[in-house]
Design a protein around this motif. Structure first.
Motif, PDB file in Angstrom:
ATOM      1  N   ALA A 198     -75.725 -64.372  42.520  1.00  0.00           N
ATOM      2  CA  ALA A 198     -77.080 -63.892  42.211  1.00  0.00           C
ATOM      3  C   ALA A 198     -77.413 -64.091  40.739  1.00  0.00           C
ATOM      4  N   ARG A 199     -76.473 -63.795  39.868  1.00  0.00           N
ATOM      5  CA  ARG A 199     -76.742 -63.914  38.432  1.00  0.00           C
ATOM      6  C   ARG A 199     -76.870 -65.365  37.990  1.00  0.00           C
ATOM      7  N   ALA A 200     -76.412 -66.291  38.815  1.00  0.00           N
ATOM      8  CA  ALA A 200     -76.590 -67.717  38.531  1.00  0.00           C
ATOM      9  C   ALA A 200     -77.870 -68.263  39.162  1.00  0.00           C
ATOM     10  N   GLY A 201     -78.631 -67.405  39.812  1.00  0.00           N
ATOM     11  CA  GLY A 201     -79.873 -67.848  40.434  1.00  0.00           C
ATOM     12  C   GLY A 201     -79.687 -68.449  41.806  1.00  0.00           C
ATOM     13  N   PHE A 202     -78.650 -68.001  42.521  1.00  0.00           N
ATOM     14  CA  PHE A 202     -78.366 -68.445  43.884  1.00  0.00           C
ATOM     15  C   PHE A 202     -78.282 -69.974  43.993  1.00  0.00           C
ATOM     16  N   PRO A 203     -77.331 -70.591  43.264  1.00  0.00           N
ATOM     17  CA  PRO A 203     -77.223 -72.058  43.325  1.00  0.00           C
ATOM     18  C   PRO A 203     -76.905 -72.582  44.726  1.00  0.00           C
ATOM     19  N   HIS A 204     -76.103 -71.850  45.506  1.00  0.00           N
ATOM     20  CA  HIS A 204     -75.781 -72.326  46.854  1.00  0.00           C
ATOM     21  C   HIS A 204     -76.966 -72.194  47.801  1.00  0.00           C
ATOM     22  N   VAL A 205     -77.796 -71.197  47.576  1.00  0.00           N
ATOM     23  CA  VAL A 205     -79.029 -71.097  48.369  1.00  0.00           C
ATOM     24  C   VAL A 205     -79.922 -72.285  48.068  1.00  0.00           C
ATOM     25  N   ARG A 206     -80.013 -72.673  46.800  1.00  0.00           N
ATOM     26  CA  ARG A 206     -80.862 -73.811  46.430  1.00  0.00           C
ATOM     27  C   ARG A 206     -80.303 -75.121  46.976  1.00  0.00           C
ATOM     28  N   ARG A 207     -78.988 -75.256  46.991  1.00  0.00           N
ATOM     29  CA  ARG A 207     -78.388 -76.459  47.570  1.00  0.00           C
ATOM     30  C   ARG A 207     -78.638 -76.522  49.079  1.00  0.00           C
ATOM     31  N   ALA A 208     -78.564 -75.357  49.714  1.00  0.00           N
ATOM     32  CA  ALA A 208     -78.854 -75.319  51.149  1.00  0.00           C
ATOM     33  C   ALA A 208     -80.293 -75.727  51.427  1.00  0.00           C
ATOM     34  N   PRO A 253     -96.216 -62.958  44.752  1.00  0.00           N
ATOM     35  CA  PRO A 253     -96.467 -63.306  46.154  1.00  0.00           C
ATOM     36  C   PRO A 253     -96.710 -64.781  46.435  1.00  0.00           C
ATOM     37  N   ARG A 254     -97.114 -65.567  45.450  1.00  0.00           N
ATOM     38  CA  ARG A 254     -97.410 -66.972  45.702  1.00  0.00           C
ATOM     39  C   ARG A 254     -96.386 -67.924  45.082  1.00  0.00           C
ATOM     40  N   ALA A 255     -95.255 -67.375  44.666  1.00  0.00           N
ATOM     41  CA  ALA A 255     -94.219 -68.207  44.046  1.00  0.00           C
ATOM     42  C   ALA A 255     -93.526 -69.069  45.088  1.00  0.00           C
ATOM     43  N   GLY A 256     -93.071 -70.246  44.662  1.00  0.00           N
ATOM     44  CA  GLY A 256     -92.286 -71.107  45.513  1.00  0.00           C
ATOM     45  C   GLY A 256     -90.849 -70.646  45.571  1.00  0.00           C
ATOM     46  N   ALA A 257     -90.067 -71.304  46.434  1.00  0.00           N
ATOM     47  CA  ALA A 257     -88.699 -70.874  46.685  1.00  0.00           C
ATOM     48  C   ALA A 257     -87.857 -70.831  45.414  1.00  0.00           C
ATOM     49  N   ARG A 258     -87.926 -71.859  44.593  1.00  0.00           N
ATOM     50  CA  ARG A 258     -87.063 -71.915  43.406  1.00  0.00           C
ATOM     51  C   ARG A 258     -87.485 -70.893  42.354  1.00  0.00           C
ATOM     52  N   ASP A 259     -88.783 -70.631  42.263  1.00  0.00           N
ATOM     53  CA  ASP A 259     -89.239 -69.596  41.332  1.00  0.00           C
ATOM     54  C   ASP A 259     -88.782 -68.217  41.799  1.00  0.00           C
ATOM     55  N   VAL A 260     -88.766 -68.005  43.112  1.00  0.00           N
ATOM     56  CA  VAL A 260     -88.278 -66.731  43.644  1.00  0.00           C
ATOM     57  C   VAL A 260     -86.797 -66.568  43.309  1.00  0.00           C
ATOM     58  N   ALA A 261     -86.012 -67.622  43.467  1.00  0.00           N
ATOM     59  CA  ALA A 261     -84.585 -67.557  43.133  1.00  0.00           C
ATOM     60  C   ALA A 261     -84.389 -67.261  41.648  1.00  0.00           C
ATOM     61  N   ALA A 262     -85.232 -67.842  40.803  1.00  0.00           N
ATOM     62  CA  ALA A 262     -85.130 -67.587  39.362  1.00  0.00           C
ATOM     63  C   ALA A 262     -85.465 -66.136  39.032  1.00  0.00           C
ATOM     64  N   THR A 263     -86.454 -65.569  39.713  1.00  0.00           N
ATOM     65  CA  THR A 263     -86.803 -64.169  39.490  1.00  0.00           C
ATOM     66  C   THR A 263     -85.693 -63.248  39.985  1.00  0.00           C
ATOM     67  N   ALA A 264     -85.086 -63.594  41.127  1.00  0.00           N
ATOM     68  CA  ALA A 264     -83.958 -62.806  41.626  1.00  0.00           C
ATOM     69  C   ALA A 264     -82.816 -62.806  40.619  1.00  0.00           C
ATOM     70  N   LYS A 265     -82.622 -63.934  39.948  1.00  0.00           N
ATOM     71  CA  LYS A 265     -81.597 -64.011  38.897  1.00  0.00           C
ATOM     72  C   LYS A 265     -81.890 -63.007  37.786  1.00  0.00           C
ATOM     73  N   ARG A 266     -83.145 -62.868  37.413  1.00  0.00           N
ATOM     74  CA  ARG A 266     -83.520 -61.927  36.355  1.00  0.00           C
ATOM     75  C   ARG A 266     -83.292 -60.482  36.794  1.00  0.00           C
ATOM     76  N   ILE A 267     -83.530 -60.188  38.057  1.00  0.00           N
ATOM     77  CA  ILE A 267     -83.252 -58.836  38.551  1.00  0.00           C
ATOM     78  C   ILE A 267     -81.748 -58.572  38.545  1.00  0.00           C
ATOM     79  N   ALA A 268     -80.975 -59.531  39.063  1.00  0.00           N
ATOM     80  CA  ALA A 268     -79.531 -59.357  39.183  1.00  0.00           C
ATOM     81  C   ALA A 268     -78.831 -59.276  37.837  1.00  0.00           C
ATOM     82  N   ALA A 269     -79.484 -59.756  36.783  1.00  0.00           N
ATOM     83  CA  ALA A 269     -78.864 -59.722  35.449  1.00  0.00           C
ATOM     84  C   ALA A 269     -78.685 -58.291  34.946  1.00  0.00           C
TER      85      ALA A 269
END
Length: 275
Positions: A160-170, A115-131
């Protein structure tokens, strides 16, 4: 049963999606200007209405993640099942948002895990789920997966499996544009164009082919290289690209869904405010 925190995440995701819909002009994409055109009024209006139908499913995804506590294969399978049920509900409400549901569902679940993770940590966790593989997913190929296989594009799964690189660029573009004096709307349009400039959008590949995709990417880069939408030159380039894509009926829908993901991450942490 979802908690207040899960419902807050779902609301934040829907707000991100409707915020994306409210932007204008969006090249090749529905926006509020469509409300003035009889032939397309239902398109934009129904998209706004059906976006709200995502909320129960997204809250259920957050609840599943919070209950599981880890980005496990079981969680990935449960998210897939919830997502398919949510797609059905959205279809009854008017349709659309399939790509946004995929991105937002993973990001909402990842945010619920920490719940207290920052945006990039959330994207990294989503990558682990999508794997993980969704063991209960239908075996028939989707249009997106078929196009990905045909052209070698990463597609939604690859993103998603790359950790949403385009979301991070946005997200980077949002921050940079606002720091440079752009309005929130201009920063969001620049973020959309940043995604469009490099994303191998499977919707564009399906309708326009590789040459069309490169044409759209080049048009988006032209706006950004002209100084972005906050400048007079960039605004003119955006208007030209917008007219061009609408005339060709080319729609970068994949980019729109990823912008919604970026706007959601930009709103975190929402649980703290909901408590």
């Amino acid at each position: 049963m979802s908690s207040r925190e899960d419902e807050a995440l779902a609301r934040a995701a829907v707000t991100a999606l409707t915020g994306q819909l409210a932007l204008a002009p969006k090249p090749g994409l529905p926006d509020p200007r469509d409300l003035d055109a009889r032939e397309s009024r239902m398109d934009h209006g129904m998209l706004r209405w059906s976006a709200k139908a995502l909320a129960p499913g997204l809250a259920a995804m957050a609840a599943a993640a919070r209950r599981t506590g880890e980005p496990t294969p079981g969680l990935r399978t449960e998210l897939g099942a919830i997502g398919r049920c949510t797609e059905h509900s959205v279809h009854l409400a008017g349709g659309g948002h399939r790509g946004a549901l995929w991105a937002l569902g993973l990001l909402v679940a990842a945010a619920a895990l920490d719940p207290r993770a920052g945006a990039r940590d959330v994207a990294a966790t989503a990558k682990r789920i999508a794997a993980h593989t969704d063991r209960r997913a239908p075996r028939r190929p989707s249009r997106g997966s078929s196009v990905s296989a045909k052209y070698g594009a990463a597609g939604a799964r690859g993103e998603a499996r790359a950790g949403f690189p385009h979301v991070r660029r946005a997200l980077d573009t949002l921050t940079g544009a606002c720091a440079s004096g752009a309005t929130e709307a201009q920063a969001r349009l620049d973020a959309l164009l940043t995604v469009m400039s490099t994303l191998q959008d499977t919707e564009l590949l399906y309708t326009a082919g590789p040459m069309g995709l490169r044409h759209v990417q080049a048009g988006a880069r032209t706006v950004l290289e002209s100084g972005g939408t906050a400048t007079e030159t960039g605004a003119k380039a955006l208007a030209s690209l917008d007219a061009d894509l609408h005339a060709r009926a080319w729609s970068p829908r994949g980019s729109a869904g990823l912008l919604a993901g970026a706007l959601f991450l930009d709103s975190l942490p929402v649980q703290v405010r909901a408590a």
